[in-house]
Design an enzyme around this catalytic site. Structure first.
Site, PDB file in Angstrom:
ATOM      1  N   ARG A  35       0.554  -1.273  -0.029  1.00 12.31           N
ATOM      2  CA  ARG A  35      -0.400   0.306   0.178  1.00 12.31           C
ATOM      3  C   ARG A  35       0.785   0.752   0.083  1.00 12.31           C
ATOM      4  NH1 ARG A  35      -4.938  -1.357   3.735  1.00 12.31           N
ATOM      5  NH2 ARG A  35      -6.094  -2.561   2.481  1.00 12.31           N
ATOM      6  N   LYS A 186     -18.557 -15.337   3.879  1.00 18.78           N
ATOM      7  CA  LYS A 186     -20.233 -15.795   4.078  1.00 18.78           C
ATOM      8  C   LYS A 186     -21.035 -15.018   2.378  1.00 18.78           C
ATOM      9  CE  LYS A 186     -19.848 -14.644   9.346  1.00 18.78           C
ATOM     10  NZ  LYS A 186     -19.676 -13.573   9.310  1.00 18.78           N
ATOM     11  N   GLY A 359     -13.301  -3.991   0.930  1.00 23.04           N
ATOM     12  CA  GLY A 359     -14.049  -2.566   1.072  1.00 23.04           C
ATOM     13  C   GLY A 359     -14.840  -2.484  -0.193  1.00 23.04           C
TER      14      GLY A 359
END
Length: 377
Positions: A35, A186, A359
């Site tokens: 990053r 999930k 995200g």
């Protein structure tokens, strides 16, 4: 979205640059500086234009001013990568006037995550312009990603610009066929992504533990596998809406426990025996997915095929990673565990675009508004 070119003349101006330096850190040692390296093009371009840099970033989730979350190791590493001294400011009241200065962890400030306008005003008072290059934090409305952008001439950095344009391009006009690979634990975490790709993708390949709610919805046994009960109904809807697009595993690799030392059982099918848990897709699935990926014009991948961090259950994720790396089409990997897998297998430089924001990339694909992007419009 405003870009660096919209900021005009920057010679001897101080630019507040929000970067994403939320790197893995243990005992003061950075585990992965990807990053930091991703921000270098923007920082170098701003310096080329004569700007002085005031960098802001968060690290972890500190409770107050916890120096275990200090950005000092990050400042030291950036000094090496940028080839310029990076001075770490102790607090907002004692910011030195250097060429490259880094604020201490912005989450030490109690108003940061509250998008506090007073804190944003204190930030803005330190600079002449604002650049957001922290795509990984762009889905949060925080003082250093949102409120400050309304107080200064502001623009997207090169990384943020590329992230947004690449991910939006997948949805708008991708080279066909578009293949989405969606894995992870999930269904509910990826439901918005699945629904988005049912609209635009030609094929959706599903892997990881999230396949088990699909199997259970079809009446198959899942044994002791991780199977999110809340995901069964959404899985049924996805199957109903995308029966012609969705591909599920056809074989599995199972174990007795989530452990690298557990006995391994290959299952040529998708019914998991009692007492076993599915921990990877099997070789027939990996081969079939690889063929589909090879023929794709565009590939988007988010989520591993299994417990790739455990050597006996890494083969499925490795096979997909190698197929994505070898694909001739445009290949975009949506951060998170998929990025970690690429790095684990040494393939991170062999894809078209490796997102820095897990995200944020998912929310953009889902069609959600990212506050840190919207404010730059």
């Amino acid at each position: 979205m405003r870009t660096l070119d919209d900021l005009g003349e920057l010679e001897d101006k101080r630019v507040f640059v929000r970067v994403d330096f939320n790197v893995p850190l243990k005992d003061g040692v950075i585990g992965d500086d990807a990053r930091i390296r991703a921000a270098l093009p923007t920082l170098q371009e701003l310096r080329r234009r004569g700007a002085r840099l005031l960098l802001a970033a968060h690290l972890g989730r500190p409770k107050g001013r916890d120096l275990d979350f200090s950005l000092a190791p990050v400042a030291a590493r950036l000094t090496e990568l940028l080839g310029a001294d990076v001075t770490l400011a102790g607090d907002l009241d004692t910011v030195p006037d250097g060429d490259v200065v880094m604020l201490e962890n912005v989450r030490f400030e109690p108003g940061e995550t509250k998008d506090d306008p007073e804190l944003a005003a204190r930030y803005a008072a330190l600079a002449d312009a604002y650049v957001n290059d922290a795509f990984g934090a762009a889905h949060r409305a925080h003082a250093s990603t949102h409120a400050i952008a309304e107080l200064l001439p502001s623009a997207a950095g090169l990384l943020l610009q590329r992230e947004v344009e690449t991910l939006q391009g997948i949805l708008a006009d991708p080279p066909r066929p578009l293949v989405a690979i969606v894995g992870g634990a999930k269904v509910t975490d990826k439901l918005g992504v699945l629904e988005a790709f049912l609209e635009v993708a030609d094929t959706v390949l599903i892997g990881g533990a999230m396949c088990f709610p699909f199997f259970k919805a079809q009446g198959h046994s899942v044994g002791a596998s991780l199977c999110e009960e809340e995901g069964i109904a959404p899985a049924q809807r996805v199957l109903a809406d995308g029966s012609d697009k969705v591909r599920l595993p056809v074989d599995l690799v199972c174990g007795e426990a989530f452990d690298a030392e557990t006995p391994v059982t290959d299952v040529d099918g998708i019914d998991v025996p009692d007492g076993l848990m599915g921990l990877d897709v099997g070789p027939r699935t990996a081969a079939a997915y690889g063929e589909i990926i090879a023929s794709a014009g565009t590939v988007f991948w988010n989520g591993p095929m299994g417990a790739f961090e455990l050597a006996p259950f890494a083969a499925g994720t490795r096979a997909v990673a190698e197929a994505v790396a070898a694909a001739s089409g445009t290949t975009v990997v949506g951060g998170g565990d998929s990025a970690a897998a690429l790095r684990q297998f040494g393939l991170e430089d062999q894809v078209t675009h490796l997102s820095t924001g897990g995200g944020a990339s998912l929310e953009l694909i889902e069609g959600k508004t990212l506050p840190g992007v919207e404010v730059l419009a």
